[in-house]
Design an enzyme around this catalytic site. Structure first.
Site, PDB file in Angstrom:
ATOM      1  CB  CYS A  46      21.535 -52.188 -38.130  1.00 12.36           C
ATOM      2  SG  CYS A  46      20.495 -50.903 -38.863  1.00 12.36           S
ATOM      3  CB  CYS A  85      21.566 -52.268 -46.175  1.00 11.79           C
ATOM      4  SG  CYS A  85      20.693 -50.938 -45.288  1.00 11.79           S
ATOM      5  CB  CYS A 102      10.694 -62.062 -46.733  1.00 15.75           C
ATOM      6  SG  CYS A 102      11.966 -60.991 -46.059  1.00 15.75           S
ATOM      7  CB  CYS A 118      21.566 -56.082 -40.008  1.00 16.64           C
ATOM      8  SG  CYS A 118      20.933 -56.401 -41.656  1.00 16.64           S
ATOM      9  CB  CYS A 144      15.124 -61.062 -40.093  1.00 18.09           C
ATOM     10  SG  CYS A 144      13.372 -61.257 -40.213  1.00 18.09           S
ATOM     11  CD  GLU A 173      20.316 -64.274 -50.231  1.00 20.02           C
ATOM     12  OE1 GLU A 173      21.511 -64.521 -50.414  1.00 20.02           O
ATOM     13  OE2 GLU A 173      19.715 -64.597 -49.205  1.00 20.02           O
TER      14      GLU A 173
HETATM   15  N1  SAH Z   1      15.979 -52.161 -43.591  1.00 14.88           N
HETATM   16  C1  SAH Z   1      14.680 -52.483 -43.122  1.00 14.88           C
HETATM   17  C2  SAH Z   1      14.114 -53.765 -43.704  1.00 14.88           C
HETATM   18  C3  SAH Z   1      15.062 -54.930 -43.854  1.00 14.88           C
HETATM   19  S1  SAH Z   1      15.627 -55.654 -42.328  1.00 14.88           S
HETATM   20  C4  SAH Z   1      14.659 -52.519 -41.607  1.00 14.88           C
HETATM   21  O1  SAH Z   1      15.725 -52.471 -41.007  1.00 14.88           O
HETATM   22  O2  SAH Z   1      13.557 -52.553 -41.056  1.00 14.88           O
HETATM   23  C5  SAH Z   1      14.167 -56.503 -41.797  1.00 14.88           C
HETATM   24  C6  SAH Z   1      14.121 -56.799 -40.308  1.00 14.88           C
HETATM   25  O3  SAH Z   1      15.121 -57.771 -39.971  1.00 14.88           O
HETATM   26  C7  SAH Z   1      14.376 -55.578 -39.455  1.00 14.88           C
HETATM   27  O4  SAH Z   1      13.434 -55.469 -38.412  1.00 14.88           O
HETATM   28  C8  SAH Z   1      15.762 -55.877 -38.924  1.00 14.88           C
HETATM   29  O5  SAH Z   1      16.010 -55.225 -37.724  1.00 14.88           O
HETATM   30  C9  SAH Z   1      15.720 -57.378 -38.757  1.00 14.88           C
HETATM   31  N2  SAH Z   1      17.052 -57.991 -38.617  1.00 14.88           N
HETATM   32  C10 SAH Z   1      18.183 -57.592 -39.170  1.00 14.88           C
HETATM   33  N3  SAH Z   1      19.209 -58.387 -38.797  1.00 14.88           N
HETATM   34  C11 SAH Z   1      18.707 -59.312 -37.978  1.00 14.88           C
HETATM   35  C12 SAH Z   1      19.244 -60.416 -37.275  1.00 14.88           C
HETATM   36  N4  SAH Z   1      20.547 -60.733 -37.355  1.00 14.88           N
HETATM   37  N5  SAH Z   1      18.416 -61.170 -36.520  1.00 14.88           N
HETATM   38  C13 SAH Z   1      17.100 -60.864 -36.448  1.00 14.88           C
HETATM   39  N6  SAH Z   1      16.512 -59.834 -37.085  1.00 14.88           N
HETATM   40  C14 SAH Z   1      17.301 -59.053 -37.846  1.00 14.88           C
HETATM   41 FE1  SF4 Z   2      19.905 -52.040 -43.416  1.00 17.47          FE
HETATM   42 FE2  SF4 Z   2      19.992 -54.295 -42.003  1.00 17.47          FE
HETATM   43 FE3  SF4 Z   2      19.768 -51.956 -40.742  1.00 17.47          FE
HETATM   44 FE4  SF4 Z   2      17.647 -52.924 -42.159  1.00 17.47          FE
HETATM   45  S1  SF4 Z   2      18.579 -53.833 -40.325  1.00 17.47           S
HETATM   46  S2  SF4 Z   2      18.489 -50.809 -42.174  1.00 17.47           S
HETATM   47  S3  SF4 Z   2      18.769 -53.942 -43.853  1.00 17.47           S
HETATM   48  S4  SF4 Z   2      21.539 -52.618 -41.984  1.00 17.47           S
END
Ligand code: SAH
Ligand code: SF4
Length: 345
Positions: free
Chosen positions: A109, A105, A98, A112, A332, A85
């Site tokens: 986290c 992944c 983006c 996410c 995000c 995506e």
């Molecule tokens: N893996 C990398 C890049 C992809 S995530 C990282 O974690 O930085 C890109 C951004 O989206 C990151 O800052 C992540 O913390 C944020 N993100 C992930 N899930 C989210 C959510 N549910 N709401 C808002 N931001 C989120």
């Molecule tokens: Fe992976 Fe989502 Fe954590 Fe970024 S925020 S490292 S995409 S699990």
């Protein structure tokens, strides 16, 4: 696949044609990208036909638009069925794409959506670059009102952890800079804090931007929401970010997704401030987008504003980031959800 082919190897795609055809093809792929090979007007029809099915390393499965046409999301489907995506956001003076670096992944986290569905595979360099060139080809025929007609900025903030797919991400950045002609400074890699990758990126010759997803300012809290923190704790992430700043002369930014009652407290703001000041980093506060499998909840607007004020009072540059595309799940951490749960409308 044309895009999966290293630009230096395009000759292998032109068959018996003279070698200048490879240069022409290179221009169609990297300089003036088009959506279909039929538009490659200076190539002989037979060559165009032979490349037709190989132009993109994915099919376009769905396209959605939001924010009055200023946000566009594509769900691409790779030939092995993986979802990829990308989200395009038009602004007054820039057009930001983006992009995804992995299908899924592995880092899990808590808040996410991508992390909740686990890891499928790395994306190839060509699959990463093709997201950029698809958006560029699309913009050439579909200008977004008032925004530049090409992708001016790239953020690796889609699906996946770019520094966990280092070599392919590096090669994609090389192609963006050396073949598409983008400025390194207009490309930003976002990382959850993969320290070895941060160190390697610091040693690359490009002034690529670095965004560090910090989200918590002490190890206990950080490990509870970002499991990778157990491997690369906060002090190591900060040291790698400081090294990046020294190597590039370019400030890093700190990303902080606001989770209600978790990391939106005054205590966390007070712990974050000295880290941000030491790094001279800009802090971006991101409103959390709720995801189906997460227990985390978004912070209230007033709480976000108070967190920002506390940081400001402590001498930190901070922005509350405007979210885009919420009604199409383009924000995000939302990518992948619809693809993984197709029964939702
Ligand atoms: N893996 C990398 C890049 C992809 S995530 C990282 O974690 O930085 C890109 C951004 O989206 C990151 O800052 C992540 O913390 C944020 N993100 C992930 N899930 C989210 C959510 N549910 N709401 C808002 N931001 C989120
Ligand atoms: Fe992976 Fe989502 Fe954590 Fe970024 S925020 S490292 S995409 S699990």
């Amino acid at each position: 696949m044309a895009y999966l082919t290293d630009p230096r190897d395009l000759g292998s795609l032109i068959g018996e044609e003279p070698t200048y055809r490879a240069d022409q093809l290179h221009d169609w792929l990297y300089k003036t990208p088009v959506l279909t090979t039929a538009e490659m007007t200076n190539l002989p029809p037979a060559l165009r036909d032979s490349l037709a099915d190989r132009l993109w390393p994915f099919a376009v499965e769905a396209e959605q638009s939001a924010d009055g046409g200023k946000t566009r999301k594509w769900l691409f489907r790779a030939h092995d069925g993986m979802a990829i995506e990308a989200v395009l956001m038009g602004y007054h003076n820039r057009t930001t794409l983006c992009i995804s670096s992995q299908a899924g992944c592995a880092l899990g986290c808590t808040f996410c959506a991508t992390g909740q569905f686990g890891f499928d595979r790395h994306l190839e360099a060509g699959e990463i670059v093709a997201q950029v060139q698809y958006a560029n080809a699309w913009l050439r025929s579909n200008p977004m009102d008032g925004s530049p007609r090409r992708v001016t900025n790239i953020v690796f903030m889609g699906m996946g952890e770019p520094l966990a797919n280092y070599d392919r991400v590096r090669e994609s950045i090389r192609r963006m800079i050396e073949h598409i002609g983008m400025g390194a400074r207009s490309i930003t890699v976002s990382t959850v804090g993969m320290v070895p990758g941060m160190r390697r990126l610091a040693d690359e010759p490009w002034q690529v931007g670095l965004a560090v997803s910090l989200h918590a300012a002490d190890d206990e809290l950080r490990s509870s929401i970002l499991p990778i923190n157990k491997r690369y704790p906060l002090a190591e992430v900060e040291a790698a970010a400081a090294r990046y700043f020294e190597a590039k002369g370019r400030r890093v930014s700190i990303e902080w997704t606001m989770l209600a009652g978790v990391n939106d407290t005054i205590d966390q703001a007070e712990k974050l401030a000295p880290i941000a000041r030491r790094l001279r980093a800009h802090v971006n506060l991101i409103a959390m987008n709720p995801t189906p499998l997460s227990l985390d909840q978004p912070s209230k607007r007033a709480v976000i504003e108070q967190f920002a004020e506390t940081l400001e009072d402590l001498g930190v540059n901070v922005t509350i980031r405007n979210t885009r595309g919420q009604e199409i799940d383009a924000a995000c951490g939302q990518l992948r959800v619809r693809a993984a749960t197709p029964t939702q409308s």
